[in-house]
Design an enzyme around this catalytic site. Structure first.
Site, PDB file in Angstrom:
ATOM      1  N   TYR A 199     -12.019  17.208 -17.328  1.00  0.00           N
ATOM      2  CA  TYR A 199     -13.140  17.652 -18.177  1.00  0.00           C
ATOM      3  C   TYR A 199     -13.428  19.137 -17.960  1.00  0.00           C
ATOM      4  O   TYR A 199     -13.471  19.922 -18.912  1.00  0.00           O
ATOM      5  CB  TYR A 199     -14.397  16.824 -17.878  1.00  0.00           C
ATOM      6  CG  TYR A 199     -15.668  17.467 -18.402  1.00  0.00           C
ATOM      7  CD1 TYR A 199     -15.912  17.567 -19.769  1.00  0.00           C
ATOM      8  CD2 TYR A 199     -16.611  18.012 -17.524  1.00  0.00           C
ATOM      9  CE1 TYR A 199     -17.072  18.177 -20.251  1.00  0.00           C
ATOM     10  CE2 TYR A 199     -17.770  18.616 -17.992  1.00  0.00           C
ATOM     11  CZ  TYR A 199     -17.991  18.701 -19.358  1.00  0.00           C
ATOM     12  OH  TYR A 199     -19.135  19.314 -19.833  1.00  0.00           O
TER      13      TYR A 199
ATOM     14  N   LYS B  31     -13.080  22.383 -20.507  1.00  0.00           N
ATOM     15  CA  LYS B  31     -14.206  23.242 -20.882  1.00  0.00           C
ATOM     16  C   LYS B  31     -13.905  24.697 -20.482  1.00  0.00           C
ATOM     17  O   LYS B  31     -14.227  25.632 -21.223  1.00  0.00           O
ATOM     18  CB  LYS B  31     -15.500  22.777 -20.207  1.00  0.00           C
ATOM     19  CG  LYS B  31     -16.064  21.477 -20.744  1.00  0.00           C
ATOM     20  CD  LYS B  31     -16.499  21.541 -22.205  1.00  0.00           C
ATOM     21  CE  LYS B  31     -17.740  22.373 -22.436  1.00  0.00           C
ATOM     22  NZ  LYS B  31     -18.201  22.300 -23.842  1.00  0.00           N
TER      23      LYS B  31
ATOM     24  N   THR C  44     -20.560  24.496 -19.486  1.00  0.00           N
ATOM     25  CA  THR C  44     -21.060  23.793 -18.298  1.00  0.00           C
ATOM     26  C   THR C  44     -20.865  24.606 -17.019  1.00  0.00           C
ATOM     27  O   THR C  44     -19.954  25.443 -16.940  1.00  0.00           O
ATOM     28  CB  THR C  44     -20.302  22.449 -18.173  1.00  0.00           C
ATOM     29  OG1 THR C  44     -20.603  21.863 -16.920  1.00  0.00           O
ATOM     30  CG2 THR C  44     -18.787  22.629 -18.261  1.00  0.00           C
ATOM     31  N   ASP C  45     -21.657  24.271 -16.003  1.00  0.00           N
ATOM     32  CA  ASP C  45     -21.468  24.904 -14.687  1.00  0.00           C
ATOM     33  C   ASP C  45     -20.214  24.378 -13.984  1.00  0.00           C
ATOM     34  O   ASP C  45     -19.732  24.983 -13.024  1.00  0.00           O
ATOM     35  CB  ASP C  45     -22.712  24.703 -13.799  1.00  0.00           C
ATOM     36  CG  ASP C  45     -23.064  23.242 -13.526  1.00  0.00           C
ATOM     37  OD1 ASP C  45     -22.387  22.337 -14.059  1.00  0.00           O
ATOM     38  OD2 ASP C  45     -24.039  23.006 -12.784  1.00  0.00           O
ATOM     39  N   GLU C  46     -19.670  23.242 -14.470  1.00  0.00           N
ATOM     40  CA  GLU C  46     -18.535  22.632 -13.769  1.00  0.00           C
ATOM     41  C   GLU C  46     -17.283  23.508 -13.805  1.00  0.00           C
ATOM     42  O   GLU C  46     -16.363  23.305 -13.020  1.00  0.00           O
ATOM     43  CB  GLU C  46     -18.218  21.241 -14.352  1.00  0.00           C
ATOM     44  CG  GLU C  46     -19.375  20.295 -14.190  1.00  0.00           C
ATOM     45  CD  GLU C  46     -18.982  18.827 -14.237  1.00  0.00           C
ATOM     46  OE1 GLU C  46     -17.787  18.514 -14.194  1.00  0.00           O
ATOM     47  OE2 GLU C  46     -19.908  17.999 -14.310  1.00  0.00           O
TER      48      GLU C  46
HETATM   49  P1  NAD Z   1     -22.273  13.980 -25.651  1.00  0.00           P
HETATM   50  O1  NAD Z   1     -21.008  13.345 -25.186  1.00  0.00           O
HETATM   51  O2  NAD Z   1     -23.545  13.241 -25.505  1.00  0.00           O
HETATM   52  O3  NAD Z   1     -22.138  14.385 -27.197  1.00  0.00           O
HETATM   53  C1  NAD Z   1     -20.998  14.991 -27.707  1.00  0.00           C
HETATM   54  C2  NAD Z   1     -21.070  14.915 -29.222  1.00  0.00           C
HETATM   55  O4  NAD Z   1     -19.922  15.598 -29.761  1.00  0.00           O
HETATM   56  C3  NAD Z   1     -21.047  13.493 -29.784  1.00  0.00           C
HETATM   57  O5  NAD Z   1     -22.029  13.352 -30.779  1.00  0.00           O
HETATM   58  C4  NAD Z   1     -19.654  13.355 -30.377  1.00  0.00           C
HETATM   59  O6  NAD Z   1     -19.595  12.464 -31.481  1.00  0.00           O
HETATM   60  C5  NAD Z   1     -19.358  14.786 -30.780  1.00  0.00           C
HETATM   61  N1  NAD Z   1     -17.916  15.085 -30.854  1.00  0.00           N
HETATM   62  C6  NAD Z   1     -16.965  14.791 -29.931  1.00  0.00           C
HETATM   63  N2  NAD Z   1     -15.765  15.218 -30.351  1.00  0.00           N
HETATM   64  C7  NAD Z   1     -15.964  15.838 -31.549  1.00  0.00           C
HETATM   65  C8  NAD Z   1     -15.123  16.487 -32.468  1.00  0.00           C
HETATM   66  N3  NAD Z   1     -13.810  16.610 -32.238  1.00  0.00           N
HETATM   67  N4  NAD Z   1     -15.658  17.011 -33.596  1.00  0.00           N
HETATM   68  C9  NAD Z   1     -16.992  16.887 -33.841  1.00  0.00           C
HETATM   69  N5  NAD Z   1     -17.826  16.251 -33.022  1.00  0.00           N
HETATM   70  C10 NAD Z   1     -17.336  15.744 -31.868  1.00  0.00           C
HETATM   71  O7  NAD Z   1     -22.333  15.383 -24.896  1.00  0.00           O
HETATM   72  P2  NAD Z   1     -23.604  16.196 -24.372  1.00  0.00           P
HETATM   73  O8  NAD Z   1     -23.933  15.737 -23.002  1.00  0.00           O
HETATM   74  O9  NAD Z   1     -24.625  16.233 -25.415  1.00  0.00           O
HETATM   75  O10 NAD Z   1     -22.953  17.648 -24.232  1.00  0.00           O
HETATM   76  C11 NAD Z   1     -22.987  18.580 -25.308  1.00  0.00           C
HETATM   77  C12 NAD Z   1     -22.304  19.861 -24.862  1.00  0.00           C
HETATM   78  O11 NAD Z   1     -22.991  20.397 -23.736  1.00  0.00           O
HETATM   79  C13 NAD Z   1     -20.862  19.665 -24.413  1.00  0.00           C
HETATM   80  O12 NAD Z   1     -20.121  20.760 -24.858  1.00  0.00           O
HETATM   81  C14 NAD Z   1     -20.940  19.630 -22.904  1.00  0.00           C
HETATM   82  O13 NAD Z   1     -19.746  20.085 -22.325  1.00  0.00           O
HETATM   83  C15 NAD Z   1     -22.078  20.596 -22.645  1.00  0.00           C
HETATM   84  N6  NAD Z   1     -22.857  20.389 -21.419  1.00  0.00           N
HETATM   85  C16 NAD Z   1     -23.357  19.141 -21.119  1.00  0.00           C
HETATM   86  C17 NAD Z   1     -24.169  19.001 -19.988  1.00  0.00           C
HETATM   87  C18 NAD Z   1     -24.766  17.662 -19.624  1.00  0.00           C
HETATM   88  O14 NAD Z   1     -25.377  17.546 -18.549  1.00  0.00           O
HETATM   89  N7  NAD Z   1     -24.673  16.633 -20.456  1.00  0.00           N
HETATM   90  C19 NAD Z   1     -24.449  20.105 -19.172  1.00  0.00           C
HETATM   91  C20 NAD Z   1     -23.906  21.353 -19.532  1.00  0.00           C
HETATM   92  C21 NAD Z   1     -23.129  21.487 -20.652  1.00  0.00           C
HETATM   93  O1  DAU Z   2     -22.902  19.898 -14.434  1.00  0.00           O
HETATM   94  C1  DAU Z   2     -22.924  19.716 -15.816  1.00  0.00           C
HETATM   95  C2  DAU Z   2     -22.189  18.445 -16.180  1.00  0.00           C
HETATM   96  O2  DAU Z   2     -23.040  17.366 -15.809  1.00  0.00           O
HETATM   97  C3  DAU Z   2     -21.822  18.360 -17.650  1.00  0.00           C
HETATM   98  O3  DAU Z   2     -20.924  19.393 -17.967  1.00  0.00           O
HETATM   99  C4  DAU Z   2     -21.194  17.002 -17.974  1.00  0.00           C
HETATM  100  O4  DAU Z   2     -20.948  16.906 -19.365  1.00  0.00           O
HETATM  101  C5  DAU Z   2     -22.170  15.922 -17.559  1.00  0.00           C
HETATM  102  O5  DAU Z   2     -21.605  14.648 -17.774  1.00  0.00           O
HETATM  103  C6  DAU Z   2     -22.542  16.083 -16.081  1.00  0.00           C
HETATM  104  O6  DAU Z   2     -21.401  15.793 -15.239  1.00  0.00           O
HETATM  105  P1  DAU Z   2     -21.553  14.972 -13.857  1.00  0.00           P
HETATM  106  O7  DAU Z   2     -20.247  14.419 -13.496  1.00  0.00           O
HETATM  107  O8  DAU Z   2     -22.265  15.797 -12.839  1.00  0.00           O
HETATM  108  O9  DAU Z   2     -22.580  13.822 -14.374  1.00  0.00           O
HETATM  109  P2  DAU Z   2     -22.635  12.255 -14.099  1.00  0.00           P
HETATM  110  O10 DAU Z   2     -23.949  11.802 -14.632  1.00  0.00           O
HETATM  111  O11 DAU Z   2     -21.402  11.568 -14.550  1.00  0.00           O
HETATM  112  O12 DAU Z   2     -22.700  12.173 -12.528  1.00  0.00           O
HETATM  113  C7  DAU Z   2     -23.738  12.826 -11.785  1.00  0.00           C
HETATM  114  C8  DAU Z   2     -23.444  12.603 -10.323  1.00  0.00           C
HETATM  115  O13 DAU Z   2     -23.654  11.222 -10.010  1.00  0.00           O
HETATM  116  C9  DAU Z   2     -22.006  12.886  -9.932  1.00  0.00           C
HETATM  117  O14 DAU Z   2     -21.980  13.431  -8.619  1.00  0.00           O
HETATM  118  C10 DAU Z   2     -21.343  11.510  -9.926  1.00  0.00           C
HETATM  119  C11 DAU Z   2     -22.468  10.595  -9.510  1.00  0.00           C
HETATM  120  N1  DAU Z   2     -22.445   9.228 -10.081  1.00  0.00           N
HETATM  121  C12 DAU Z   2     -22.268   9.083 -11.413  1.00  0.00           C
HETATM  122  C13 DAU Z   2     -22.265   7.835 -12.003  1.00  0.00           C
HETATM  123  C14 DAU Z   2     -22.029   7.677 -13.473  1.00  0.00           C
HETATM  124  C15 DAU Z   2     -22.670   8.129  -9.258  1.00  0.00           C
HETATM  125  O15 DAU Z   2     -22.860   8.265  -8.035  1.00  0.00           O
HETATM  126  N2  DAU Z   2     -22.673   6.887  -9.836  1.00  0.00           N
HETATM  127  C16 DAU Z   2     -22.467   6.686 -11.174  1.00  0.00           C
HETATM  128  O16 DAU Z   2     -22.445   5.519 -11.625  1.00  0.00           O
END
Ligand code: NAD
Ligand code: DAU
Length: 352
Positions: A159, A163, A133-135
């Site tokens: 988180y 990561k 992630t970019d975080e």
């Molecule tokens: P998600 O939470 O939707 O899915 C995570 C999946 O991993 C689930 O299916 C869960 O059952 C599985 N899991 C969790 N713990 C596990 C374990 N110990 N062993 C096997 N499986 C396990 O997450 P996502 O949003 O699809 O993110 C996927 C990946 O991409 C993550 O590594 C996250 O950090 C990264 N990422 C997410 C975003 C985003 O915006 N969602 C952006 C950048 C990077």
């Molecule tokens: O940047 C990549 C990341 O983006 C991933 O690594 C994470 O897995 C993914 O969950 C996401 O993280 P964020 O914290 O940015 O996503 P989230 O959707 O939780 O929140 C997006 C923005 O919106 C953040 O600034 C918090 C705000 N927010 C979120 C929720 C859930 C609100 O204002 N209200 C809300 O109810």
């Protein structure tokens, strides 16, 4: 040839499996623990497809992972599995350390043992791709340039710290043991199968249910949005052509303040599914207490992957958000399945 993917019953992973199998005959072994975020409904349509083998299990279970590696002999392992929600990491960081740090360590050790025994040509061709992630880079001021791959790591939430730790382990397994790794650091994804604890699906479903749309703090925090299938195509491209040991930032140059994202969503909903009372969905916006330690701005400099691997996103934010709203409106059964599950236990848990 086969690839082993982890965490692909989740949001991005399931999109990856669908995207992969729509254009490849190469089988996918999908290892997922099925936590609250893992959902077999995300993989609907793949039942009976011999190219997809689903295994329920933990990336940290060395015996299971070693067995899968020996049995399927994958040419690559792609690690999507993680605890992914920042708010949950604030309420309870333990699972994040367990899966993202200890789990990744155990996965790396299982993969290393398998990789070391491969014949030389297969050993050279093998790849371990870590999805991150970019975080991990921390937060930006309005005047700062977007994150390049050279940016120092400054994670601020449990988180992002977990990561960052996993990224460092992956890097070390390359430098110390020679494991052929690739790491991708992507910005915020959105699109189909997104679990409604995250901003975009939460707002979408709350809007339709007539509930409030919670905006943390002043809503001026900036995120850089990428349609999930563009992310999946980028990962496939990095796997195909990425240089071993390198990291690639992935993003679509779509920086937006949260309030603007929510207003755009509301406007698309007003058009596609107008409220029965004729009012605007934006009237449901409610300001709530801010997330502790809330990062103010993320932005990705995606020039490296564009220049070196020729990847570019296919969707703009406007086309992607419209597709997303249309997908949620057309997939009510999926929505009902997800909202009746463990998610219920999370609803309403905000700061205060
Ligand atoms: P998600 O939470 O939707 O899915 C995570 C999946 O991993 C689930 O299916 C869960 O059952 C599985 N899991 C969790 N713990 C596990 C374990 N110990 N062993 C096997 N499986 C396990 O997450 P996502 O949003 O699809 O993110 C996927 C990946 O991409 C993550 O590594 C996250 O950090 C990264 N990422 C997410 C975003 C985003 O915006 N969602 C952006 C950048 C990077
Ligand atoms: O940047 C990549 C990341 O983006 C991933 O690594 C994470 O897995 C993914 O969950 C996401 O993280 P964020 O914290 O940015 O996503 P989230 O959707 O939780 O929140 C997006 C923005 O919106 C953040 O600034 C918090 C705000 N927010 C979120 C929720 C859930 C609100 O204002 N209200 C809300 O109810």
């Amino acid at each position: 040839m086969t690839i082993l993917v982890t965490g692909c019953a989740g949001f991005i992973g399931s999109n990856f499996v669908h995207t992969w199998l729509s254009s490849s005959i190469e089988p996918v072994v999908n290892l997922d623990k099925l936590t609250y975020a893992g959902n077999l409904d995300n993989l609907k349509g793949l039942e009976g497809d011999k190219r997809h083998v689903f295994v329920q299990g933990d990336i940290g279970d060395r015996a299971l992972v070693s067995k899968l590696l020996a049995e399927h002999k994958p040419r690559a392992v792609l690690n999507f599995a993680a605890e992914s929600h920042v708010d949950r990491s604030i309420h309870g960081p333990g699972d994040f350390i367990e899966t993202n740090v200890v789990g990744t360590f155990n996965l790396l050790e299982s993969v290393r043992a398998y990789w070391q025994e491969l014949p030389e040509a297969e050993k050279a061709a093998f790849r371990f791709l870590h999805v991150s992630t970019d975080e991990v880079y921390g937060t930006l001021l309005p005047t700062d340039p977007p994150f390049a791959e050279t940016k120092t790591y400054e994670p601020n939430s449990p988180y992002s710290a977990s990561k960052a730790a996993s990224d460092h382990l992956v890097r070390a397994w390359h430098h110390t043991y020679g494991l052929p790794v690739l790491t991708t650091n992507c910005s915020n994804n959105y699109g189909p199968y997104h679990f409604p604890e995250k901003l975009i699906p939460l707002v979408l479903l709350n809007a339709l249910a007539g509930k409030s749309l919670p905006i943390y703090g002043d809503g001026q925090q900036v995120r850089d949005w990428l349609y999930v299938q563009d992310h999946c195509r980028a990962i496939a491209r990095v796997l195909e052509a990425g240089k071993v040991g390198e990291t690639y930032n992935i993003g679509g140059w779509n920086e937006k303040p949260n309030l603007e994202v929510v207003n755009t969503l509301c406007a698309v909903l007003d058009e596609l599914k107008p409220r029965a009372d004729g009012k605007h969905y934006a009237e449901q916006i409610t300001y709530v207490k801010d997330r502790p330690g809330h990062d103010r701005r993320y932005a990705i400099d995606a020039r490296k992957i564009e220049r070196e691997l020729g990847w570019k996103p296919q969707e703009t934010f406007e086309t992607g958000i419209r597709k997303t709203v249309q997908w949620y409106l057309a997939n009510q059964a999926w929505v009902e399945g997800v909202t009746s599950g463990a998610y219920r236990q999370w609803v309403g848990k905000q700061y205060g």
